[in-house]
Design an enzyme around this catalytic site. Structure first.
Site, short mmCIF file in Angstrom:
data_model
loop_
_atom_site.label_atom_id
_atom_site.label_comp_id
_atom_site.label_asym_id
_atom_site.label_seq_id
_atom_site.Cartn_x
_atom_site.Cartn_y
_atom_site.Cartn_z
N HIS A 22 -2.93 -5.97 2.23
CA HIS A 22 -3.15 -4.62 2.73
C HIS A 22 -2.82 -4.53 4.23
CE1 HIS A 22 -6.13 -1.41 4.12
NE2 HIS A 22 -5.33 -0.77 3.28
N HIS A 60 -0.43 2.73 10.54
CA HIS A 60 -1.44 3.38 9.68
C HIS A 60 -1.95 4.70 10.24
CE1 HIS A 60 -5.50 4.25 8.16
NE2 HIS A 60 -5.00 3.82 7.01
O1 G3P Z 1 -3.24 1.99 -0.42
C1 G3P Z 1 -4.53 1.57 -0.29
C2 G3P Z 1 -5.07 1.85 1.08
O2 G3P Z 1 -4.12 1.43 2.00
C3 G3P Z 1 -5.40 3.28 1.31
O3 G3P Z 1 -6.16 3.49 2.44
O4 G3P Z 1 -6.54 4.13 4.74
O5 G3P Z 1 -5.99 1.79 4.24
O6 G3P Z 1 -4.24 3.52 4.07
P1 G3P Z 1 -5.70 3.21 3.94
CA CA Z 2 -2.44 2.30 3.36
#
Ligand code: G3P
Ligand code: CA
Length: 245
Positions: free
Chosen positions: A6, A48
């Site tokens: 992630h 992000h």
């Molecule tokens: O795609 C899963 C996750 O990345 C979604 O939340 O806020 O980390 O982009 P965020």
């Molecule tokens: Ca994400």
């Protein structure tokens, strides 16, 4: 179950940087998740937040900076010097690197807070340019964005990202709209929802799995993928569980 790093190996390295992506690849994980946005001059960049404030030494909206200006921004700033200077990668730079790996990439289109004109098209164009269409999975909290990518590139699967509370009858929803995957947060997920998705042949990829209890739970439910900030740990656990050595 597939492990996605992630924002790269973001538990150990500055998120959404080439350093975090390279370190994730070393863990043998299945894929990488990253977030894309557009600069003022229309360059697809990997970051992000809509602003620079949380992770960098600058402030303000990404969309107000040109790419040349963003090159000077240190997105390792919040690590207090531990990882030196890390630049915001362009999505093209990422594509140039990832095409030499076996990784699958989940590209999250960050269009839920600000709707960037042509983000979907520019992203699809780069994916095509680098011959990556068979190793991409799109997702977005803004489901109009995944509808759009599917129109632009029907061969690339898409996942409906939802907020932590989740969505009732999610399998039916994804099936009806031609979404191949459902991307819920762990907190709002239960076995019934996973089974509902299985009934409609929808893959369930869950975010963000950063503890062993959650990892074991989604594995037991039969989920298809886990987004984690610690791909090294998740991958090692999975290998032990499935005796994949
Ligand atoms: O795609 C899963 C996750 O990345 C979604 O939340 O806020 O980390 O982009 P965020
Ligand atoms: Ca994400």
């Amino acid at each position: 179950m597939n492990v996605f790093a992630h924002r790269g190996y973001s538990g150990m390295y500055p998120e959404n940087t080439m350093l975090a992506f390279r370190e994730a690849e070393k863990t043998g994980c299945y894929g990488i998740e990253l977030d894309v946005q557009l600069t003022r001059d229309g360059v697809v960049v990997v970051i992000h937040d809509e602003t620079l404030d949380r992770v960098s030494d600058k402030t303000g909206f990404v969309r107000d900076y040109t790419y040349e200006e963003l090159k000077k921004v240190n997105v390792a700033h919040s690590w207090g010097g531990k990882h030196g200077f890390q630049m915001i990668p362009t999505f093209e730079e990422y594509c140039q690197w990832v095409k030499h790996t076996d990784l699958v990439t989940n590209v999250e289109l960050k269009t839920g807070v600000y709707y960037y004109e042509e983000l979907e098209k520019k992203t699809v164009d780069l994916i095509r340019q680098y011959g990556l269409t068979d190793r991409i999975l799109f997702s977005s909290f803004n489901h109009m964005s995944i509808v759009k990518t599917r129109e632009l590139a029907p061969e690339i699967p898409v996942g409906a990202l939802v907020e932590p509370l989740g969505l009732g009858n999610a399998g039916y929803y994804c099936h009806e709209h031609g979404f191949q995957c459902y991307h819920p947060g762990f907190k709002g997920l239960d076995q019934e929802t996973v089974e509902n998705c299985k009934k409609y042949d929808i893959a369930v990829n869950v975010w963000t799995i950063n503890d062993m209890g959650a990892l074991e739970q989604i594995y037991e439910w039969g989920c298809d993928g886990a987004f984690t900030n610690y791909p090294g740990i998740a991958q090692a656990w999975l290998h032990a569980k499935e005796m994949k050595y």
